[in-house]
Design a protein around this motif. Structure first.
Motif, PDB file in Angstrom:
ATOM      1  N   ALA A  29       0.822  -1.222   0.000  1.00  0.00           N
ATOM      2  CA  ALA A  29       0.000   0.000   0.000  1.00  0.00           C
ATOM      3  C   ALA A  29       0.855   1.271   0.000  1.00  0.00           C
ATOM      4  CB  ALA A  29      -0.930  -0.013   1.209  1.00  0.00           C
ATOM      5  N   LEU A  30       2.170   1.114   0.094  1.00  0.00           N
ATOM      6  CA  LEU A  30       3.038   2.306   0.097  1.00  0.00           C
ATOM      7  C   LEU A  30       3.085   2.974  -1.280  1.00  0.00           C
ATOM      8  CD1 LEU A  30       6.145   1.148   2.188  1.00  0.00           C
ATOM      9  CD2 LEU A  30       4.362   2.788   2.853  1.00  0.00           C
ATOM     10  N   LYS A  31       2.939   2.156  -2.335  1.00  0.00           N
ATOM     11  CA  LYS A  31       3.010   2.709  -3.692  1.00  0.00           C
ATOM     12  C   LYS A  31       1.622   2.999  -4.191  1.00  0.00           C
ATOM     13  CE  LYS A  31       7.106   1.172  -6.134  1.00  0.00           C
ATOM     14  NZ  LYS A  31       7.588   0.187  -7.088  1.00  0.00           N
ATOM     15  N   ASP A  32       1.540   3.958  -5.091  1.00  0.00           N
ATOM     16  CA  ASP A  32       0.259   4.393  -5.617  1.00  0.00           C
ATOM     17  C   ASP A  32      -0.383   3.404  -6.596  1.00  0.00           C
ATOM     18  OD1 ASP A  32      -1.559   6.257  -5.329  1.00  0.00           O
ATOM     19  OD2 ASP A  32      -0.756   7.687  -6.804  1.00  0.00           O
ATOM     20  N   LYS A  33       0.379   2.411  -7.040  1.00  0.00           N
ATOM     21  CA  LYS A  33      -0.145   1.491  -8.063  1.00  0.00           C
ATOM     22  C   LYS A  33      -1.013   0.400  -7.443  1.00  0.00           C
ATOM     23  CE  LYS A  33       3.538   1.741 -11.439  1.00  0.00           C
ATOM     24  NZ  LYS A  33       4.789   1.090 -11.799  1.00  0.00           N
ATOM     25  N   PRO A  34      -2.085  -0.011  -8.140  1.00  0.00           N
ATOM     26  CA  PRO A  34      -2.963  -1.051  -7.598  1.00  0.00           C
ATOM     27  C   PRO A  34      -2.256  -2.402  -7.446  1.00  0.00           C
ATOM     28  CG  PRO A  34      -3.861  -0.143  -9.649  1.00  0.00           C
ATOM     29  CD  PRO A  34      -2.520   0.471  -9.449  1.00  0.00           C
ATOM     30  N   PHE A  35      -2.725  -3.176  -6.479  1.00  0.00           N
ATOM     31  CA  PHE A  35      -2.201  -4.538  -6.318  1.00  0.00           C
ATOM     32  C   PHE A  35      -3.350  -5.531  -6.220  1.00  0.00           C
ATOM     33  CE2 PHE A  35      -2.596  -3.117  -1.833  1.00  0.00           C
ATOM     34  CZ  PHE A  35      -3.262  -4.195  -1.267  1.00  0.00           C
ATOM     35  N   MET A 154      -1.717 -16.938 -12.568  1.00  0.00           N
ATOM     36  CA  MET A 154      -0.418 -16.256 -12.590  1.00  0.00           C
ATOM     37  C   MET A 154      -0.060 -15.847 -14.013  1.00  0.00           C
ATOM     38  SD  MET A 154       0.675 -16.385  -9.457  1.00  0.00           S
ATOM     39  CE  MET A 154      -1.023 -16.259  -8.955  1.00  0.00           C
ATOM     40  N   PRO A 155       0.465 -14.661 -14.273  1.00  0.00           N
ATOM     41  CA  PRO A 155       0.492 -13.533 -13.346  1.00  0.00           C
ATOM     42  C   PRO A 155      -0.828 -12.780 -13.421  1.00  0.00           C
ATOM     43  CG  PRO A 155       1.603 -12.945 -15.389  1.00  0.00           C
ATOM     44  CD  PRO A 155       1.121 -14.343 -15.561  1.00  0.00           C
ATOM     45  N   PRO A 156      -1.220 -12.090 -12.371  1.00  0.00           N
ATOM     46  CA  PRO A 156      -2.440 -11.278 -12.438  1.00  0.00           C
ATOM     47  C   PRO A 156      -2.221 -10.028 -13.291  1.00  0.00           C
ATOM     48  CG  PRO A 156      -1.336 -10.941 -10.352  1.00  0.00           C
ATOM     49  CD  PRO A 156      -0.551 -12.006 -11.063  1.00  0.00           C
ATOM     50  N   GLN A 157      -3.290  -9.453 -13.765  1.00  0.00           N
ATOM     51  CA  GLN A 157      -3.127  -8.322 -14.690  1.00  0.00           C
ATOM     52  C   GLN A 157      -2.454  -7.116 -14.041  1.00  0.00           C
ATOM     53  OE1 GLN A 157      -7.303  -7.922 -15.719  1.00  0.00           O
ATOM     54  NE2 GLN A 157      -7.437  -5.986 -14.606  1.00  0.00           N
ATOM     55  N   GLU A 158      -2.610  -6.951 -12.730  1.00  0.00           N
ATOM     56  CA  GLU A 158      -1.975  -5.804 -12.053  1.00  0.00           C
ATOM     57  C   GLU A 158      -0.454  -5.921 -12.051  1.00  0.00           C
ATOM     58  OE1 GLU A 158      -4.361  -7.610 -10.785  1.00  0.00           O
ATOM     59  OE2 GLU A 158      -6.053  -6.271 -10.391  1.00  0.00           O
ATOM     60  N   ARG A 159       0.072  -7.141 -12.130  1.00  0.00           N
ATOM     61  CA  ARG A 159       1.522  -7.395 -12.072  1.00  0.00           C
ATOM     62  C   ARG A 159       2.156  -6.919 -10.774  1.00  0.00           C
ATOM     63  NH1 ARG A 159       3.445 -10.095 -16.973  1.00  0.00           N
ATOM     64  NH2 ARG A 159       1.462 -10.302 -18.018  1.00  0.00           N
ATOM     65  N   ARG A 160       1.347  -6.701  -9.767  1.00  0.00           N
ATOM     66  CA  ARG A 160       1.832  -6.275  -8.455  1.00  0.00           C
ATOM     67  C   ARG A 160       0.953  -6.939  -7.427  1.00  0.00           C
ATOM     68  NH1 ARG A 160       1.307  -1.500  -5.398  1.00  0.00           N
ATOM     69  NH2 ARG A 160       3.281  -1.600  -4.302  1.00  0.00           N
ATOM     70  N   GLY A 161       1.537  -7.514  -6.400  1.00  0.00           N
ATOM     71  CA  GLY A 161       0.668  -8.071  -5.380  1.00  0.00           C
ATOM     72  C   GLY A 161       1.252  -9.287  -4.698  1.00  0.00           C
ATOM     73  N   TRP A 189       5.291 -15.903 -12.382  1.00  0.00           N
ATOM     74  CA  TRP A 189       5.167 -14.506 -11.928  1.00  0.00           C
ATOM     75  C   TRP A 189       6.384 -14.162 -11.061  1.00  0.00           C
ATOM     76  CZ3 TRP A 189       1.263 -12.240  -7.872  1.00  0.00           C
ATOM     77  CH2 TRP A 189       1.292 -10.836  -7.953  1.00  0.00           C
ATOM     78  N   PRO A 190       7.519 -13.906 -11.698  1.00  0.00           N
ATOM     79  CA  PRO A 190       8.769 -13.760 -10.937  1.00  0.00           C
ATOM     80  C   PRO A 190       8.807 -12.553 -10.011  1.00  0.00           C
ATOM     81  CG  PRO A 190       9.196 -14.101 -13.289  1.00  0.00           C
ATOM     82  CD  PRO A 190       7.726 -13.855 -13.151  1.00  0.00           C
ATOM     83  N   THR A 191       7.927 -11.576 -10.206  1.00  0.00           N
ATOM     84  CA  THR A 191       7.986 -10.389  -9.333  1.00  0.00           C
ATOM     85  C   THR A 191       6.884 -10.387  -8.265  1.00  0.00           C
ATOM     86  OG1 THR A 191       6.678  -9.167 -10.936  1.00  0.00           O
ATOM     87  CG2 THR A 191       9.065  -8.938 -11.091  1.00  0.00           C
ATOM     88  N   GLY A 192       6.049 -11.396  -8.244  1.00  0.00           N
ATOM     89  CA  GLY A 192       4.992 -11.460  -7.224  1.00  0.00           C
ATOM     90  C   GLY A 192       5.589 -11.760  -5.848  1.00  0.00           C
ATOM     91  N   ILE A 193       4.882 -11.350  -4.818  1.00  0.00           N
ATOM     92  CA  ILE A 193       5.292 -11.709  -3.454  1.00  0.00           C
ATOM     93  C   ILE A 193       4.475 -12.938  -3.056  1.00  0.00           C
ATOM     94  CG2 ILE A 193       5.458 -10.949  -1.056  1.00  0.00           C
ATOM     95  CD1 ILE A 193       5.468  -8.050  -2.063  1.00  0.00           C
ATOM     96  N   PHE A 194       5.157 -14.009  -2.706  1.00  0.00           N
ATOM     97  CA  PHE A 194       4.476 -15.259  -2.347  1.00  0.00           C
ATOM     98  C   PHE A 194       4.698 -15.544  -0.867  1.00  0.00           C
ATOM     99  CE2 PHE A 194       5.114 -15.420  -6.842  1.00  0.00           C
ATOM    100  CZ  PHE A 194       4.016 -16.105  -7.348  1.00  0.00           C
TER     101      PHE A 194
END
Ligand code: SAM
Length: 284
Positions: A29-35, A154-161, A189-194
């Motif tokens: 939630a620190l960044k303005d982009k949706p997750f 995987m990956p979700p469309q937001e690419r963040r989360g 999804w190599p950049t997702g947080i799991f």
């Protein structure tokens, strides 16, 4: 499918899992982009600590119930998002005898553009879950196999989360399955947080899974264990742990601050312990 989380809600394992989950959500939630947060084994969403199931085991009294007295300020700073989310869910319900499941904690962190996807296979539980979030358009509840969801979504469309993998461990070999499913999902999804949770009964099986996973993982990861008993009896729940892939950069320091305090507070027979070890590739 005999596992019922209502018997275990708020226990020491929930404390570890929900503490880490709420820290990761605060980071997102620190960044303005949706997750997007995918909770692949979601449970009921909200639990009543006065219900028959919770009363029968009393497990929450040795978990969340032991957190009522404050820790020192450095530990409380790490616990703050967890305590705030629990308080928000209790305020929503108008009762301090309510303990949130992971979906309710996730909902508290969602901003208008964020999404929560909650997957639960048990038909009756999925219905209860749907009831809790029916009016929230940011949330989607799906009655589906969580392993399938972790692979297919995987990956979700937001690419963040984040993705929370919290299976019930009812069948032998599920620790190994966790490692395999996690490696496959991270590859997609190599950049997702799991966040992948495991019970600590047979420590050798956990060590094997962590070693296999670490050897093949080209992303940074942390292994976080919280022991409330000596891990010398594979027939009992000696503690639990989480593998966190792509941890927020401050998570390791935060966990090193909080895990010793939790191990001391939640220890069952005078023994409490923890681990906070890097796994996989170093942080980039
Ligand atoms: N994540 C929840 C929380 O922290 O509040 C607790 C989840 S509980 C440990 C595991 C849940 O997974 C149970 O509600 C169980 O019904 C559900 N479940 C069991 N097998 C499943 C499957 N194959 N796919 C999705 N859900 C499953």
């Amino acid at each position: 499918m005999n596992y019922r989380h209502a018997f275990h809600a708020g226990n020491h394992a929930d404390v570890l899992k929900h503490l880490v989950l709420t820290r990761v959500l605060a980071h997102l939630a620190l960044k303005d982009k949706p997750f997007r947060a995918l909770d692949a084994f979601a449970g009921l969403g909200v639990y009543d600590l006065d219900a028959d199931e919770a009363r029968r085991t009393g497990e929450w009294l040795e978990g969340w119930g032991r957190l009522s007295a404050p820790f020192d300020p450095a530990v409380e700073a790490v616990l703050a998002p967890y305590r705030a989310a629990v308080a928000a869910v209790q305020a929503r319900a108008g009762s301090e005898r309510i303990y949130p499941g992971s979906p309710a904690l996730i909902r508290e962190a969602l901003r208008p553009g964020d999404r929560g996807v909650f997957v639960e296979l048990h038909p009756a539980d999925a219905e209860v879950l749907r009831g809790h979030f029916a009016r929230d358009r940011r949330v989607k509840v799906m009655q589906l196999d969580g392993w399938t969801a972790v692979n297919a979504q995987m990956p979700p469309q937001e690419r963040r989360g984040l993705v929370l993998i919290d299976p019930p461990y009812e069948v032998p070999g599920e620790v190994g399955r966790l490692g395999t499913a996690l490696a496959r999902a991270v590859a997609k999804w190599p950049t997702g947080i799991f966040l992948a949770w495991y019970p600590i009964k047979d420590m050798a099986a956990i060590d094997r899974m962590a070693a296999d996973l670490g050897a093949g993982l080209d992303r940074p990861a942390l292994r976080l264990d919280l022991l409330i008993d000596r891990p010398d009896d594979p027939t009992r729940l000696n503690g639990s742990g989480l593998i966190v892939v792509n941890p927020p950069w401050r998570l390791e320091a935060e966990m090193l601050a909080v895990l010793p305090a939790l191990a001391g507070r939640l220890a069952r027979g005078g023994f409490g312990g923890f681990r906070c070890d890097p796994l996989g590739a170093p942080p980039t």
